[in-house]
Every structure is written in C-alpha cells, then in structure tokens.
Design a protein around this motif. Structure first.
Motif, mmCIF file in Angstrom:
data_model
loop_
_atom_site.group_PDB
_atom_site.id
_atom_site.type_symbol
_atom_site.label_atom_id
_atom_site.label_comp_id
_atom_site.label_asym_id
_atom_site.label_seq_id
_atom_site.Cartn_x
_atom_site.Cartn_y
_atom_site.Cartn_z
ATOM 1 N N UNK A 1 -2.643 -1.336 4.022
ATOM 2 C CA UNK A 1 -3.381 -0.092 3.794
ATOM 3 C C UNK A 1 -3.786 0.589 5.096
ATOM 4 N N UNK A 2 -4.072 -0.204 6.143
ATOM 5 C CA UNK A 2 -4.414 0.390 7.434
ATOM 6 C C UNK A 2 -3.171 0.987 8.094
ATOM 7 N N UNK A 3 -2.056 0.282 7.988
ATOM 8 C CA UNK A 3 -0.807 0.822 8.539
ATOM 9 C C UNK A 3 -0.421 2.114 7.818
ATOM 10 N N UNK A 4 -0.568 2.113 6.486
ATOM 11 C CA UNK A 4 -0.274 3.338 5.707
ATOM 12 C C UNK A 4 -1.164 4.481 6.154
ATOM 13 N N UNK A 5 -2.458 4.236 6.256
ATOM 14 C CA UNK A 5 -3.389 5.301 6.639
ATOM 15 C C UNK A 5 -3.064 5.844 8.031
ATOM 16 N N UNK A 6 -2.671 4.976 8.935
ATOM 17 C CA UNK A 6 -2.336 5.421 10.288
ATOM 18 C C UNK A 6 -1.117 6.344 10.266
ATOM 19 N N UNK B 198 5.841 4.435 15.546
ATOM 20 C CA UNK B 198 4.496 4.321 14.982
ATOM 21 C C UNK B 198 4.366 3.084 14.107
ATOM 22 N N UNK B 199 5.363 2.853 13.240
ATOM 23 C CA UNK B 199 5.280 1.694 12.342
ATOM 24 C C UNK B 199 5.320 0.382 13.133
ATOM 25 N N UNK B 200 6.110 0.370 14.173
ATOM 26 C CA UNK B 200 6.178 -0.834 14.995
ATOM 27 C C UNK B 200 4.822 -1.152 15.622
ATOM 28 N N UNK B 201 4.060 -0.101 15.976
ATOM 29 C CA UNK B 201 2.766 -0.309 16.624
ATOM 30 C C UNK B 201 1.667 -0.725 15.654
ATOM 31 N N UNK B 202 1.838 -0.440 14.340
ATOM 32 C CA UNK B 202 0.775 -0.759 13.373
ATOM 33 C C UNK B 202 1.221 -1.821 12.370
ATOM 34 N N UNK C 96 -0.022 8.160 7.615
ATOM 35 C CA UNK C 96 -0.390 9.399 6.920
ATOM 36 C C UNK C 96 -1.188 10.303 7.848
ATOM 37 N N UNK C 97 -2.126 9.740 8.583
ATOM 38 C CA UNK C 97 -2.940 10.542 9.497
ATOM 39 C C UNK C 97 -2.087 11.140 10.607
ATOM 40 N N UNK C 98 -1.148 10.347 11.141
ATOM 41 C CA UNK C 98 -0.278 10.848 12.213
ATOM 42 C C UNK C 98 0.598 12.000 11.725
ATOM 43 N N UNK C 99 1.151 11.863 10.521
ATOM 44 C CA UNK C 99 1.992 12.927 9.965
ATOM 45 C C UNK C 99 1.167 14.177 9.705
ATOM 46 N N UNK C 100 -0.031 13.999 9.164
ATOM 47 C CA UNK C 100 -0.903 15.146 8.881
ATOM 48 C C UNK C 100 -1.316 15.853 10.169
ATOM 49 N N UNK D 51 0.869 -1.184 0.000
ATOM 50 C CA UNK D 51 0.000 0.000 0.000
ATOM 51 C C UNK D 51 0.903 1.231 0.000
ATOM 52 N N UNK D 52 0.557 2.222 -0.825
ATOM 53 C CA UNK D 52 1.447 3.373 -0.981
ATOM 54 C C UNK D 52 0.696 4.683 -0.760
ATOM 55 N N UNK D 53 1.499 5.731 -0.543
ATOM 56 C CA UNK D 53 0.975 7.101 -0.430
ATOM 57 C C UNK D 53 1.998 8.048 -1.040
#
Length: 425
Positions: free
Chosen positions: A394-399, A384-388, A401-405, A212-214
């Motif tokens: 796709x859920x890890x990516x969204x988490x 963050x990545x370790x926790x997700x 992206x949301x955290x950075x935003x 999954x990408x962003x």
C-alpha cells in the motif's frame, strides 16, 4: 462733458465732428441722426435673428429630447422582453425533473415557445405605440419623418430577427440539455456497473501474498478493470485488463470480459489456467466488440504452496518483478483480446521468493502526460517501483500514485489509470 465711448467718438470723427463743444450744422446733424438710426435697425435685426435662432434650437433640442425618451422606452421594452424570454426558457429547462423523457421535454419546450412568441407580440405592440419614437427628429418635415419611420421599422425588424434567433438557440439548448442529462444518467448507471467490476477492497491480504490496488477512470466510466479470485488450494487469480478507449462502450466490453472470467473461474476451478482464461475471454470480446474494441490483458495465478506465479499475456504491458533490488519484466507474448476469433495464448511459470515485489499496470500510468505533453514513461515507473519495492504494497502504491499525480499537475487524465502492487512474504 462725460467721456464718450471710443466707438462713438470714431464715428463722429468720420462725420467731421472733431470739436464736440461746437454744435454741428444742419447737414452734419442729419447724417448723425441717420447713422444712429441705421445702427438701431442693425441692432434690432441682430436681436430678431438671435431670437429666431434660439427658438429653433430650443425646438430641435426638445425634439431630440423626446426622441431620446422614446428610444429609451423602446430599449427598455426590448430588455424587459429579452429578460422575460430568458426567464421563460430557464423555467422550462429547470422544471424538468426527468429530462430523459422526450414527451415531457417537447411539451415544455412548446409551451415556452408560445410564451416567448406572446412576449414578442407585447414588445412590438409597445414599439409601434411609442409616442413619437424616432419620427419626431424634425417636426414639420414630412421627408425626415418618413426617413425616421423607415429607420425605426428597420430597427424593429432587426430586433424581431435577433429575438427569434435567440428563441431558436434557446430551444436547441433545451433539447441539448435534455439529451446531455439523459446521457449523464446513463453514464452514472454505467459507472456504477463499472465500479462493481473493480474490487472494493484496496488492500487484499492472503497467506504469503499482500496486494494493494488503485483504479482511476478518465471519464464517467472507463475501459480499465482488474479483479482477483480465490481458487482451490489457496491459489489466487489476478486479472488486469484495458479496453481501447473509455466511456459507455468500453464499460460494456469490460463487463463482457468480467463475465467470461467468472464463467471460466466457476466451471474450470482446479483446472483453470491463465492461457485457458484468455482464450475464453478472447472469444467473448471478439463477439461483443466485433473487432471494433480490443482489450489488453494480463492473467496470473499465484500458488503459495508451490511458491510460483503462472502468467499469460494478451498484448498487455509486462508486469515488473523486483528481487533483491533488481528489477525485470515478466515477458509473455499474445495478441490483444478481440483481435481474432481464434487466438492462442501460452502460460509460463516462474518461481517466487519471499520479499519479491510485483507490479501490474495499464498504459494510462506510463502514457500519462504533463502540461508539456511529456509522458511519465516506463523508465520513470521502473525506477520509481524499484526504489519503493521494499515498502509494504500500500505504501509503494501510494508513492506511485502520488508521483504520477504530481507529474501530471493540473492536466486532466487522457486515459484510465490502474495499478496493482503485490509483495510475497
């Protein structure tokens, strides 16, 4: 006898007439008559002075009123002329369907300047023909009339200077607008090309691997890019790159990198390796960028049959691997692409297991700043990545992206943001 006015009684006492019931002698009577006559003359003089003063004030107020009316008309003509001039230049600017054509822009601007000059002529004609103007401030005084005329001429000249300066600024604004419109059009084309360098699919599902990408550019077109390609025998190639800066120049370099990647992938096929890919891309970027642009890049080949990941790195942030809730970096050394004409890159291979999670990213993620100029940092990203990591990609990516935003808040992006999350099944 009726009561006498106190002032009259005081005057009579001064003349020696204490007893008003007795008639005065002849001499006293003459003094009384003379005093009364003198009083009447004073009253007449005061009335005459008051009348002259009122007449003078009335004339001065009338002159001031006429002067104000003339100035009002003059200012009204100035406002109308400025409004007409703004309308002229607005029409000239908004009438450009294709502002990138300099001949049409120049013709429109020349027409607008002529119409503006005509409006200035009308304005000064009205000002010079204004009845009285500022010269009626003191009727009958030649000196004051000349001073008023001089002040009026200075005011008109000041208006002329200001309006001509306004016209020059508006002309420059038209040229700048046309140039920016042309640049914007070029940026839109470059952005369209840039979007073609990034996969349109945000989730890629392959046997034993899901990605999954962003991708989010900081400008109209960015310097980040990533791609994936299916290779023979079920292998999957992924490449993540980041050109220094962003904009049209960076987009051109990413295009050169993508082209070199496609050439190697097409002709090498089974023999392709991440190190070989980076060597060819380095030559291409060195020639295209002339050492003015560099690119960091991470190239990986996932082999589901062997259960392995082969990677090579050119100065790019190391990818993360999470296995059994433990995180580590996949380190590989190499110079950024384009730094030298001949650079050597080496490939290393690691074994993968089911449940492993991988994260590739560009420095736009870790160096993203909040309103206090604090960076998101690799420490936050790693935690963050370790926790997700156990979540679907796709859920890890969204988490992330949301955290950075959320961390960035209202602050605009300073650099492009790209991340790719993968999970081995």
């Amino acid at each position: 006898m009726a009561e006498i006015d106190p002032l009259l009684a005081r005057q009579l006492r001064r003349l020696g007439l204490e007893d008003l019931d007795a008639p005065p002698d002849k001499e006293t009577w003459h003094k009384v008559v003379a005093r009364i006559s003198e009083h009447y003359r004073h009253v007449a003089d005061d009335r005459s002075l008051l009348t002259r003063s009122l007449d003078l004030s009335t004339n001065e107020m009338g002159a001031l009123h006429r002067q104000l009316l003339a100035e009002r008309d003059r200012l009204r003509s100035v406002v109308v002329a400025i409004g007409d001039a703004l309308t002229i230049f607005h029409d000239a600017a908004s009438s450009q369907v294709e502002p990138s054509r300099p001949i049409e822009v120049g013709s429109t601007i020349s027409t607008a300047k002529r119409r503006f000059a005509s409006k200035l002529g009308e304005l000064f004609s009205l000002s010079s023909a204004a009845p009285g103007g500022a010269t009626q401030a003191a009727p009958g005084s030649a000196t004051q009339d000349a001073a008023g005329a001089s002040g009026s001429d200075e005011a008109i000249n000041e208006v002329r200077v200001q309006l001509v300066a306004l016209g020059d600024r508006l002309v420059q604004l038209l040229y700048d607008t046309a140039e920016k419109a042309s640049l914007k059009k070029q940026l839109e084309v470059a952005r369209a090309v840039q979007q073609m360098l990034v996969p349109s699919e945000d989730v890629i599902d392959r046997p034993s691997l899901r990605l999954a990408s962003h991708f989010q550019p900081a400008a109209e077109c960015g310097g980040d890019w990533w791609t994936f390609h299916d290779l023979p025998d079920g292998r999957l190639l992924t490449v993540v790159g980041d050109v220094t800066g962003h904009g049209i120049s960076s987009a051109i370099i990413t295009g050169a990198a993508k082209a070199a990647c496609d050439v190697v992938r097409t002709f090498a096929r089974e023999a392709i390796s991440p190190a070989q890919l980076l060597r060819v891309m380095n030559c291409s970027i060195f020639e295209a960028g002339q050492q003015k642009f560099l690119m960091t890049c991470a190239a990986c080949i996932f082999d589901p049959g062997a259960g392995s990941l082969t990677l090579a790195n050119a100065g790019h942030p190391f990818p993360y691997l999470v296995r059994n809730n433990a995180i580590r970096q996949l380190a590989a050394q190499g110079e950024p692409l384009g730094a030298a004409s001949s650079a050597e890159y080496t490939s290393s291979t690691i074994a993968l297991e089911g449940g492993d999670a991988l994260l590739w990213f560009t420095d736009g993620v870790t160096e993203c700043e909040n309103e206090s100029s604090e960076q998101f940092s690799e420490k936050r990203l790693r935690s963050l990545f370790q926790s997700v990591a156990a979540c679907p990609p796709e859920e890890a990516r969204d988490a992330i992206v949301e955290a950075v935003s959320r961390f960035r808040g209202e602050r605009a992006l300073d650099d492009d943001v790209t991340l790719v999350v993968a999970r081995v099944s």
